[in-house]
Design an enzyme around this catalytic site. Structure first.
Site, PDB file in Angstrom:
ATOM      1  N   GLU B 133       0.853  -1.195   0.000  1.00 12.84           N
ATOM      2  CA  GLU B 133       0.000   0.000   0.000  1.00 12.84           C
ATOM      3  C   GLU B 133       0.886   1.241   0.000  1.00 12.84           C
ATOM      4  OE1 GLU B 133      -2.814  -0.345   3.207  1.00 12.84           O
ATOM      5  OE2 GLU B 133      -3.788  -2.071   2.228  1.00 12.84           O
ATOM      6  N   GLU B 364       9.467  -7.292  -3.580  1.00 14.08           N
ATOM      7  CA  GLU B 364       9.386  -8.660  -3.057  1.00 14.08           C
ATOM      8  C   GLU B 364      10.345  -8.867  -1.892  1.00 14.08           C
ATOM      9  OE1 GLU B 364       7.831 -11.386  -5.134  1.00 14.08           O
ATOM     10  OE2 GLU B 364       7.092 -10.044  -6.678  1.00 14.08           O
TER      11      GLU B 364
END
Lengths: 259, 385
Positions: B133, B364
């Site tokens: 986010e 990631e």
């Protein structure tokens, strides 16, 4: 339709290729083997013909044990099964004896259509299709850029220097293809995994009724007398344009018989 | 260029065929255009997806539902060859297979699997994954996106996600949101009213890749939209482990492309009357680059074998992602210096890979988080909680 595709393993053209110093044959152990590029087009065309007309595609490869990799690639593209003609006695066979051994194997396999690339990137003799057709007593339709089968009739467009010829014949027949004919598919991951389980029949010369004295280096009609590494590229000639550059360029082309 | 350790000799014949198939695909369909895509900041996802699907790349490590069902090393090798083209291409495939298809395959209902997986494997439907986010990156537990069930059983989704690969081109988003029961995953068709996904522009990295924000404004989903098989952060984290495994292989491709470019350039670029590759300083750079690349390759192969044996631990994936991305980025930077001024143009692949790898270093799981993960395993002490 029973289609047999002849596929050859050749040294990767991206690597440095060598001849063996002992018997002057290609050093196949020193380099990675790949599918002869034009034979990939032959596999693709065989698969398209099968998809359109039904039947079965068999891969026929003559070569040492290592050529299994090449067979697997053709099977991964979608061919149904393969025959691997392999025998120490075949080592060093020239085009003539190769065509004899391959023709014997083809007679044993049986076929409606034999299809292969028009030449290999290693020997580049470009004669195998014609020789196979002669030995099999089948019509030869070579240098095809388009193949159409209709029942037992086959028609191709044969590329020529000036355009193309339409050549027609009746099956069984031998067809060689050029790179304009199609775009070979990539073997899909599923195809690669499925290829593991497809049958590959090993054929020795006795199995194919090949006379050992008619093949191999000793029986070859052609011989590599000697060979040398290609000389390093020489420096080019620099011609200064002093208002007569066009004439000098034309003279150069004329001296090389280009104009 | 010589492969010094010949690590690929360890691959099975099938794994080598997978390598060759992807390598040919990238050479034919990607390399001729990728510099233009990068410059113009486009990625032709709709065009490439069905081609990648036909090859079998999408969801390649999953079983059934039209997926190829490959082992982990094959998956890694394919990622390596894709990223030798561009990290954006490999990102597309990682997101589709490991972040969008994997959670449906692992945690989805049979209906969700039947609806989405075959189309996604074929490249007819594109997926994205919404976890990060605007204000929650390394600490996803604090996410603000929220899903509430109304009396009819429908879920109402509100919030925003950011840095979402494939977001603007996706047909389906796997969105992770807070619920009364903890974090849950939702299968969100992107044509649902209230869903929007504007593309993020002005990126200097992964330009040949679609990156988006996702906004959920009272997005109403049926009760069946939730992934039934998982609750809590372990859901999205397990997806990231899958994707990171692809990254630790993928960056080998980017590194290889840079080293190869540097070696070619060093052999042909003449200065002071000889190829710059004949100078000891250049040779030292090339040798260190090759050593780093081969060591990264050893790490990847080892971790691939552990994954195939079913014993691979998350911290080992952290090790591989951390070490291999770092190695590839160092290789890219060194290669850039070997190419001199030519190293900054898109005529050569080096600056493109170098800029891409700056994103790969962060996404990631940042380098920092993976370092802290290893630190925690070494000391037993948790530095970030």
């Amino acid at each position: 339709m029973n289609i047999v595709v002849c596929v050859k393993q050749v040294p990767d053209t991206a690597t440095e290729r060598k001849l063996r110093p002992d018997d002057k044959t290609l050093d196949r152990d020193a380099v990675d083997g790949v599918v002869n590029e034009l034979d990939e087009y032959a596999v693709e065309e065989a698969l398209r013909l099968k998809e359109a007309h039904g039947g079965e595609v068999t891969v026929l490869t003559m070569g040492p044990a290592k050529a299994t990799e090449t067979i697997r690639k053709a099977l991964a593209m979608g061919a149904d099964k393969a025959v691997h003609l392999s025998d120490d006695a075949l080592h060093g066979s020239d085009a003539l004896s190769t065509s004899y051994a391959m023709a014997q194997a083809l007679k044993k396999i049986g076929f409606d259509l034999v299809i292969l690339g028009s030449e290999s990137t290693d020997a580049r003799t470009g004669v195998l299709a014609a020789m196979l057709a002669e030995r099999l007593g089948a019509p030869q339709l070579t240098l095809a850029r388009k193949v159409e089968v209709n029942g037992s009739a086959i028609a191709i467009e044969r590329i020529t220097d000036y355009g193309y010829d339409k050549v027609e014949a009746t099956l069984p027949a031998v067809v060689s293809v050029v790179e304009k004919i199609n775009e070979p598919r990539y073997p899909s991951f599923k195809g690669i995994m499925a290829a593991k389980k497809k049958p590959v029949e090993a054929l020795g010369i006795a199995d194919a009724s090949v006379d050992a004295s008619a093949v191999g280096l000793a029986a070859a009609y052609s011989e590599v007398a000697e060979f040398a590494a290609a000389p390093p590229r020489a420096a080019g000639t620099i011609v200064k344009d002093e208002g007569d550059g066009g004439v000098k360029a034309a003279d150069f082309l004329a001296s090389k018989k280009f104009i | 260029m010589d492969d010094l350790l010949r690590l690929d000799d360890q691959l099975t014949p099938e794994q080598r065929m997978i390598r060759d198939a992807v390598r040919s695909f990238v050479a034919d369909r990607v390399l001729p255009d990728v510099a233009d895509w990068f410059e113009e900041a486009v990625f032709p996802a709709r065009e490439l997806a069905p081609q990648l699907g036909a090859l079998g790349v999408l969801g390649m490590h999953l079983d059934g539902y039209g997926c190829a069902g490959l082992d982990a090393v094959s998956y890694g090798v394919a990622c390596r060859e894709l990223e030798a083209g561009d990290s954006g291409l490999r990102s597309f495939v990682s997101v589709q297979g490991s972040l969008a298809m994997f959670p449906i395959w692992k945690y989805g209902s049979e209906e969700q699997k039947q609806e989405w997986l075959p189309r996604m494997a074929a490249g007819e439907a594109i997926g994205c994954f919404g976890l990060t986010e605007p204000d929650q990156g390394s600490d996803p537990a604090g996410m603000r996106t929220i899903a509430k069930q109304d009396p009819s059983g429908d879920w109402i989704l509100n919030g925003a996600k950011m840095w979402i690969t494939n977001g603007s081109v996706a047909d389906v988003a796997i969105v992770w949101a807070q619920t009364d029961d903890g974090i849950r995953g939702f299968v969100v068709p992107t044509d649902t009213p209230g869903f929007s996904a504007p593309e993020i522009h002005k990126k200097m990295s992964l330009r040949a890749s679609v990156t988006s924000s996702l906004y959920f404004d009272d997005v109403r989903l049926p009760a069946s939209a939730v992934l039934p098989g998982v609750t809590g952060l372990k859901g999205p984290l397990s997806c990231l482990s899958e994707a990171r495994f692809g990254i630790l292989w993928g960056v080998l491709g980017a590194g290889h492309a840079c080293l190869e470019s540097a070696v070619d350039y060093a052999k042909t670029r003449l200065q002071f009357g000889k190829p710059i590759g004949a100078f000891q300083l250049t040779q030292e750079k090339l040798a260190w680059m090759a050593v780093a690349l081969e060591q990264a390759g050893l790490t990847a192969l080892h971790l691939g074998k552990l994954k195939d044996a079913g014993t691979l631990k998350p911290h080992q994936i952290s090790f591989g992602k951390l070490a291999n991305v770092r190695a590839a980025l160092d290789i890219a930077r060194q290669a850039r210096s070997v190419l001199g001024a030519n190293g900054i143009t898109l005529e050569y692949p080096v600056i493109r890979h170098m800029n891409n790898l700056e994103s790969v270093l962060t996404y990631e799981g940042t380098q920092e988080v993976h370092l802290l993960t290893l630190g925690k395993v070494l000391t037993g002490l948790d530095a970030f909680r």
